[in-house]
Design a protein around this motif. Structure first.
Motif, PDB file in Angstrom:
ATOM      1  N   GLY A 179      14.907  15.156   1.538  1.00 45.47           N
ATOM      2  CA  GLY A 179      13.579  14.695   1.931  1.00 45.47           C
ATOM      3  C   GLY A 179      13.646  14.191   3.357  1.00 45.47           C
ATOM      4  N   ARG A 180      12.510  14.203   4.011  1.00 46.83           N
ATOM      5  CA  ARG A 180      12.460  13.727   5.391  1.00 46.83           C
ATOM      6  C   ARG A 180      12.697  12.215   5.421  1.00 46.83           C
ATOM      7  N   ASN A 181      12.844  11.647   6.600  1.00 47.10           N
ATOM      8  CA  ASN A 181      12.935  10.193   6.715  1.00 47.10           C
ATOM      9  C   ASN A 181      11.709   9.579   6.059  1.00 47.10           C
ATOM     10  N   GLY A 182      11.952   8.576   5.207  1.00 44.24           N
ATOM     11  CA  GLY A 182      10.833   7.883   4.561  1.00 44.24           C
ATOM     12  C   GLY A 182      10.262   8.609   3.360  1.00 44.24           C
ATOM     13  N   ALA A 183      10.923   9.679   2.913  1.00 45.40           N
ATOM     14  CA  ALA A 183      10.385  10.468   1.788  1.00 45.40           C
ATOM     15  C   ALA A 183      10.492   9.728   0.454  1.00 45.40           C
ATOM     16  N   GLY A 184      11.409   8.774   0.381  1.00 43.68           N
ATOM     17  CA  GLY A 184      11.551   8.007  -0.855  1.00 43.68           C
ATOM     18  C   GLY A 184      12.901   8.176  -1.537  1.00 43.68           C
ATOM     19  N   LYS A 185      13.866   8.783  -0.860  1.00 41.42           N
ATOM     20  CA  LYS A 185      15.176   9.044  -1.471  1.00 41.42           C
ATOM     21  C   LYS A 185      15.902   7.744  -1.826  1.00 41.42           C
ATOM     22  N   SER A 186      16.012   6.854  -0.845  1.00 42.57           N
ATOM     23  CA  SER A 186      16.762   5.612  -1.102  1.00 42.57           C
ATOM     24  C   SER A 186      16.060   4.762  -2.149  1.00 42.57           C
ATOM     25  N   THR A 187      14.725   4.782  -2.136  1.00 40.90           N
ATOM     26  CA  THR A 187      13.992   4.008  -3.145  1.00 40.90           C
ATOM     27  C   THR A 187      14.259   4.578  -4.531  1.00 40.90           C
ATOM     28  N   ALA A 188      14.246   5.907  -4.640  1.00 38.80           N
ATOM     29  CA  ALA A 188      14.545   6.532  -5.944  1.00 38.80           C
ATOM     30  C   ALA A 188      15.959   6.156  -6.393  1.00 38.80           C
ATOM     31  N   ALA A 211       0.824  -1.222   0.000  1.00 38.35           N
ATOM     32  CA  ALA A 211       0.000   0.000   0.000  1.00 38.35           C
ATOM     33  C   ALA A 211       0.853   1.265   0.000  1.00 38.35           C
ATOM     34  N   VAL A 212       2.177   1.109   0.200  1.00 34.23           N
ATOM     35  CA  VAL A 212       3.038   2.303   0.298  1.00 34.23           C
ATOM     36  C   VAL A 212       3.556   2.691  -1.080  1.00 34.23           C
ATOM     37  N   ARG A 213       3.318   3.949  -1.464  1.00 27.26           N
ATOM     38  CA  ARG A 213       3.911   4.470  -2.703  1.00 27.26           C
ATOM     39  C   ARG A 213       5.181   5.214  -2.313  1.00 27.26           C
ATOM     40  N   ALA A 214       6.318   4.509  -2.354  1.00 28.78           N
ATOM     41  CA  ALA A 214       7.578   5.111  -1.907  1.00 28.78           C
ATOM     42  C   ALA A 214       8.044   6.168  -2.894  1.00 28.78           C
ATOM     43  N   VAL A 215       7.830   5.929  -4.181  1.00 32.36           N
ATOM     44  CA  VAL A 215       8.096   6.924  -5.230  1.00 32.36           C
ATOM     45  C   VAL A 215       6.794   7.077  -5.999  1.00 32.36           C
ATOM     46  N   ASP A 225      24.236   7.795  -1.564  1.00 25.08           N
ATOM     47  CA  ASP A 225      23.162   7.880  -0.574  1.00 25.08           C
ATOM     48  C   ASP A 225      23.778   8.250   0.777  1.00 25.08           C
ATOM     49  N   GLU A 226      23.538   9.460   1.219  1.00 28.79           N
ATOM     50  CA  GLU A 226      24.076   9.990   2.477  1.00 28.79           C
ATOM     51  C   GLU A 226      25.582   9.738   2.604  1.00 28.79           C
ATOM     52  N   PRO A 227      26.356  10.281   1.662  1.00 27.28           N
ATOM     53  CA  PRO A 227      27.780   9.940   1.601  1.00 27.28           C
ATOM     54  C   PRO A 227      28.628  10.473   2.749  1.00 27.28           C
ATOM     55  N   LEU A 253      25.984   3.199  -1.302  1.00 32.07           N
ATOM     56  CA  LEU A 253      24.694   3.038  -0.640  1.00 32.07           C
ATOM     57  C   LEU A 253      24.835   3.296   0.856  1.00 32.07           C
ATOM     58  N   GLN A 254      23.695   3.490   1.508  1.00 29.72           N
ATOM     59  CA  GLN A 254      23.709   3.787   2.939  1.00 29.72           C
ATOM     60  C   GLN A 254      24.360   2.659   3.724  1.00 29.72           C
ATOM     61  N   ASP A 255      25.208   3.004   4.666  1.00 26.85           N
ATOM     62  CA  ASP A 255      25.765   2.043   5.622  1.00 26.85           C
ATOM     63  C   ASP A 255      26.526   0.886   4.982  1.00 26.85           C
ATOM     64  N   THR A 295      21.117  13.662   1.267  1.00 25.55           N
ATOM     65  CA  THR A 295      21.705  14.058   2.544  1.00 25.55           C
ATOM     66  C   THR A 295      20.636  14.620   3.458  1.00 25.55           C
ATOM     67  N   HIS A 296      20.905  14.526   4.765  1.00 22.75           N
ATOM     68  CA  HIS A 296      20.067  15.226   5.743  1.00 22.75           C
ATOM     69  C   HIS A 296      20.798  16.470   6.252  1.00 22.75           C
ATOM     70  N   TYR A 297      22.041  16.687   5.783  1.00 26.20           N
ATOM     71  CA  TYR A 297      22.803  17.872   6.204  1.00 26.20           C
ATOM     72  C   TYR A 297      22.519  19.003   5.213  1.00 26.20           C
TER      73      TYR A 297
HETATM   74  N1  LIG Z   1      11.524  -2.945   0.759  1.00 30.73           N
HETATM   75  C1  LIG Z   1      10.522  -2.205   1.257  1.00 30.73           C
HETATM   76  N2  LIG Z   1       9.360  -2.768   1.604  1.00 30.73           N
HETATM   77  C2  LIG Z   1       8.340  -2.040   2.081  1.00 30.73           C
HETATM   78  N3  LIG Z   1       8.379  -0.700   2.244  1.00 30.73           N
HETATM   79  C3  LIG Z   1       9.526  -0.075   1.918  1.00 30.73           C
HETATM   80  C4  LIG Z   1      10.647  -0.781   1.406  1.00 30.73           C
HETATM   81  N4  LIG Z   1      11.637   0.112   1.167  1.00 30.73           N
HETATM   82  C5  LIG Z   1      11.152   1.315   1.521  1.00 30.73           C
HETATM   83  N5  LIG Z   1       9.887   1.210   1.967  1.00 30.73           N
HETATM   84  C6  LIG Z   1       9.024   2.313   2.416  1.00 30.73           C
HETATM   85  O1  LIG Z   1       9.057   3.296   1.396  1.00 30.73           O
HETATM   86  C7  LIG Z   1       9.090   4.600   1.971  1.00 30.73           C
HETATM   87  C8  LIG Z   1      10.320   5.345   1.468  1.00 30.73           C
HETATM   88  O2  LIG Z   1      11.479   4.751   2.040  1.00 30.73           O
HETATM   89  P1  LIG Z   1      12.961   5.228   1.647  1.00 30.73           P
HETATM   90  O3  LIG Z   1      13.911   4.292   2.335  1.00 30.73           O
HETATM   91  O4  LIG Z   1      13.060   5.345   0.184  1.00 30.73           O
HETATM   92  O5  LIG Z   1      13.003   6.667   2.320  1.00 30.73           O
HETATM   93  P2  LIG Z   1      14.248   7.668   2.534  1.00 30.73           P
HETATM   94  O6  LIG Z   1      13.813   8.986   2.037  1.00 30.73           O
HETATM   95  O7  LIG Z   1      15.479   7.091   1.949  1.00 30.73           O
HETATM   96  O8  LIG Z   1      14.331   7.700   4.121  1.00 30.73           O
HETATM   97  P3  LIG Z   1      15.598   7.939   5.123  1.00 30.73           P
HETATM   98  O9  LIG Z   1      15.930   9.401   5.059  1.00 30.73           O
HETATM   99  O10 LIG Z   1      15.014   7.567   6.447  1.00 30.73           O
HETATM  100  O11 LIG Z   1      16.721   7.043   4.686  1.00 30.73           O
HETATM  101  C9  LIG Z   1       9.037   4.421   3.465  1.00 30.73           C
HETATM  102  O12 LIG Z   1       7.694   4.533   3.885  1.00 30.73           O
HETATM  103  C10 LIG Z   1       9.537   2.997   3.657  1.00 30.73           C
HETATM  104  O13 LIG Z   1       8.980   2.419   4.815  1.00 30.73           O
END
Ligand SMILES: Nc1ncnc2c1ncn2[C@@H]1O[C@H](COP(=O)(O)OP(=O)(O)OP(=O)(O)O)[C@@H](O)[C@H]1O
Length: 326
Positions: free
Chosen positions: A43-52, A22-26, A159-161, A87-89, A191-193
């Motif tokens: 973007g804030r935590n969970g905004a979709g940066k890492s997914t993009a 149900a989550v639209r990450a991007v 990603d957050e280098p 990538l992160q970490d 980045t968050h900085y």
């Molecule tokens: N593999 C996955 N399965 C389910 N939900 C996911 C998955 N990866 C990411 N999400 C969800 O997609 C949304 C975006 O996550 P993403 O990791 O892209 O955010 P972000 O901007 O990189 O956050 P952060 O700054 O905390 O690293 C979040 O709601 C996350 O819970």
């Protein structure tokens, strides 16, 4: 201001969507990036940066829409060695030395940097003989950076280098990034900085809930969102709602007991304050990128349902006025 490119863009998201259940990450991302740009993805935590970023590197496929690098599928561009990624970490687990690890990676690319060059750019010359799996967090992050650089790619996706880097390592990192883009190469980093983004990116892209909500230079974004921040404390009582209606006020927030009014006309706001409140410790400062970022993301998540953010001379139309203390 969205940048357009006549030549094939380095990066092109076109209506990209990524759903996890149900989550639209991007969520319908349109973004093009051209050669030589240094772009911060905020973007804030969970905004979709890492997914993009995962979509961009071909680690995941979009649910709909397209993502291209150099006009090709991401996995094609990555296989050709045109993309370096961090990538992160990510942490090396190999028992070989830093030099051996970087040397191994350079051999997998068609036109790599020299090992010494990659080590130097990542600030690893003095650590070259150390075992890669025995490094501190910041040292390991530098190894990941050296690995991203090793193939002398045309695009770096990071990603957050700088998350684990100390002050000196950060400075070297940004110097290396500038040298990299000066050669016409492209960098996209999250980045968050915000201060680092402000100083080191020539273009800032803000996403929220997977949608692009701002795209422009730092100056454009600050200008659009509001030019000044008036802050003070109210020692003798609650923060009145009527502050939001003062001349010029675009938004009101209370942070650590301090009232912060973002305003398009600080003189008019300050002149009108005594009619509403007795301010203590009054300060007026230009709105920074952090202020702009907070205003943009609060605006998007709360009130306007996802309208794209377009820099203009009149900032009033871009951000609605929330209630005091919201
Ligand atoms: N593999 C996955 N399965 C389910 N939900 C996911 C998955 N990866 C990411 N999400 C969800 O997609 C949304 C975006 O996550 P993403 O990791 O892209 O955010 P972000 O901007 O990189 O956050 P952060 O700054 O905390 O690293 C979040 O709601 C996350 O819970």
């Amino acid at each position: 201001m969205t940048t357009t490119h006549r030549a094939t863009p380095v990066v092109a998201f076109t209506g990209a969507v990524k759903e996890f259940g149900a989550v639209r990450a991007v969520d319908g991302l349109d973004l093009t990036i051209g050669p030589g740009e240094r772009v911060a993805l905020l973007g804030r935590n969970g905004a979709g940066k890492s997914t993009a970023i995962s979509l961009l590197l071909g680690l995941d496929d979009p649910s709909s829409g397209t993502v291209e690098l150099f006009g090709q599928t991401p996995s094609h561009a990555v296989t050709e060695g045109r993309v370096g990624a961090m990538l992160q970490d990510s942490k090396p687990v190999s028992r070989v030395t830093v030099r051996e690890l970087v040397s191994f990676v350079t051999r997998t690319y068609p036109n790599p940097m020299t090992v010494d060059e990659a080590l130097e750019l990542a600030g690893l010359t003095e650590l070259a003989g150390r075992r890669a799996d025995k490094l501190s967090g910041g040292q390991a992050q530098r190894v990941s950076f050296a690995i991203a650089l090793a193939g002398d790619p045309d695009l770096l996706v990071l990603d957050e280098p700088t998350a684990a880097l100390d002050v000196e390592a950060r400075r070297l990192f940004w110097q290396s990034m500038r040298a990299f883009t000066d050669r016409g190469k492209t960098v996209l980093f999250s980045t968050h900085y915000l201060e680092e983004a402000d100083q080191n990116a020539d273009r800032i892209v803000v996403i929220d809930r997977g949608q692009l909500i701002a795209d422009g230079s730092s100056a454009e974004i600050k200008h659009t969102v509001g030019s000044s921040m008036v802050s003070f404390t109210v020692p003798d009582g609650p923060v009145p709602d009527s502050l939001a209606a003062l001349p010029g006020v675009l938004s009101v927030e209370v942070v650590d007991g301090r009232v912060r009014l973002r305003t398009s006309d600080s003189d008019a706001t300050v002149s009108a304050l005594p009619g509403v409140v007795t301010p203590r410790g009054l300060e007026v400062a230009p709105a920074g990128l952090e202020d702009a970022f907070l205003a943009l993301t609060a605006h998007h998540s709360g009130r306007d349902g996802g309208r794209p953010f377009v820099p203009s001379a009149s900032s009033d139309s871009a951000v609605q006025t929330p209630k005091a203390g919201a």
